[in-house]
Design a protein around this motif. Structure first.
Motif, PDB file in Angstrom:
ATOM      1  N   PRO A 197      54.780  44.602  37.155  1.00 23.89           N
ATOM      2  CA  PRO A 197      53.771  45.496  36.123  1.00 23.89           C
ATOM      3  C   PRO A 197      52.317  44.716  35.988  1.00 23.89           C
ATOM      4  N   LEU A 198      51.428  45.538  35.503  1.00 25.91           N
ATOM      5  CA  LEU A 198      50.357  44.881  35.468  1.00 25.91           C
ATOM      6  C   LEU A 198      49.678  44.567  34.130  1.00 25.91           C
ATOM      7  N   PRO A 199      48.973  43.610  33.893  1.00 24.95           N
ATOM      8  CA  PRO A 199      48.216  43.263  32.555  1.00 24.95           C
ATOM      9  C   PRO A 199      47.079  44.491  32.378  1.00 24.95           C
ATOM     10  N   VAL A 200      46.860  44.686  30.908  1.00 19.69           N
ATOM     11  CA  VAL A 200      45.785  45.699  30.669  1.00 19.69           C
ATOM     12  C   VAL A 200      44.611  45.563  31.440  1.00 19.69           C
ATOM     13  N   GLY A 201      44.156  44.055  31.463  1.00 18.57           N
ATOM     14  CA  GLY A 201      42.702  44.004  32.198  1.00 18.57           C
ATOM     15  C   GLY A 201      42.797  44.528  33.585  1.00 18.57           C
ATOM     16  N   ARG A 202      43.947  44.406  34.326  1.00 19.23           N
ATOM     17  CA  ARG A 202      43.914  44.686  35.712  1.00 19.23           C
ATOM     18  C   ARG A 202      44.031  46.154  35.715  1.00 19.23           C
ATOM     19  N   VAL A 203      44.761  46.874  34.856  1.00 19.22           N
ATOM     20  CA  VAL A 203      44.780  48.290  34.830  1.00 19.22           C
ATOM     21  C   VAL A 203      43.391  48.774  34.472  1.00 19.22           C
ATOM     22  N   ALA A 204      42.645  48.393  33.683  1.00 22.38           N
ATOM     23  CA  ALA A 204      41.410  48.702  33.278  1.00 22.38           C
ATOM     24  C   ALA A 204      40.572  48.600  34.339  1.00 22.38           C
ATOM     25  N   GLU A 205      40.646  47.494  35.251  1.00 22.22           N
ATOM     26  CA  GLU A 205      39.709  47.311  36.398  1.00 22.22           C
ATOM     27  C   GLU A 205      40.174  48.535  37.425  1.00 22.22           C
ATOM     28  N   LEU A 206      41.352  48.425  37.813  1.00 16.57           N
ATOM     29  CA  LEU A 206      41.956  49.579  38.735  1.00 16.57           C
ATOM     30  C   LEU A 206      41.476  50.873  38.688  1.00 16.57           C
ATOM     31  N   LEU A 207      41.298  51.445  37.150  1.00 13.15           N
ATOM     32  CA  LEU A 207      40.845  52.846  36.818  1.00 13.15           C
ATOM     33  C   LEU A 207      39.652  52.859  36.476  1.00 13.15           C
TER      34      LEU A 207
END
Length: 129
Positions: A5-15
């Motif tokens: 799983p990915l942390p919130v910051g990485r998900v935000a960056e990806l999206l």
């Protein structure tokens, strides 16, 4: 490749959104709460990422947040919420298609005006109708 799983910051960056946006969507019930690590940090799996991507597309195409939250509620009822999600997506698609048609019509008018003004600026004064 990303490790899930990915942390919130990485998900935000990806999206291409902010972590604050993700947190806001969670508080508003637009996104279901993600899993948390033992230290309490949010982490997102593949299904979470897919859902967030779909919801972002719905938002970008003008679906109100309350309606997106309703869609998410039906996702949580899977597989029982599938007919409702299908109907919501069909309704939304029709609205998006109508908006696209309106935009295409407006674009044609703009193109016509550009052509007219281009012609008027490149035609000598004496030959203008």
């Amino acid at each position: 490749m990303n490790r899930l799983p990915l942390p919130v910051g990485r998900v935000a960056e990806l999206l291409g959104i902010s972590a604050d946006t993700l947190r806001y969507y969670e508080r508003r019930g637009i996104l279901p709460p993600p899993a948390h690590t033992s230290s309490g940090r949010r982490v997102y799996g593949e299904a979470d990422l897919h859902l967030i991507e779909v919801l972002l597309h719905l938002r970008r195409t003008g679906m109100p947040l309350a309606r997106i939250a309703e869609f998410t509620e039906h996702v949580a009822q899977d597989p029982h919420g599938v007919p409702e999600r299908l109907a919501m997506l069909q309704d939304h698609r029709a609205l998006v298609a109508q908006r696209i048609a309106q935009l295409e019509n407006s674009l044609a008018v703009i193109d016509q005006k550009i052509a007219d003004y281009t012609r008027r600026t490149t035609t000598p004064e004496s030959t203008r109708p």
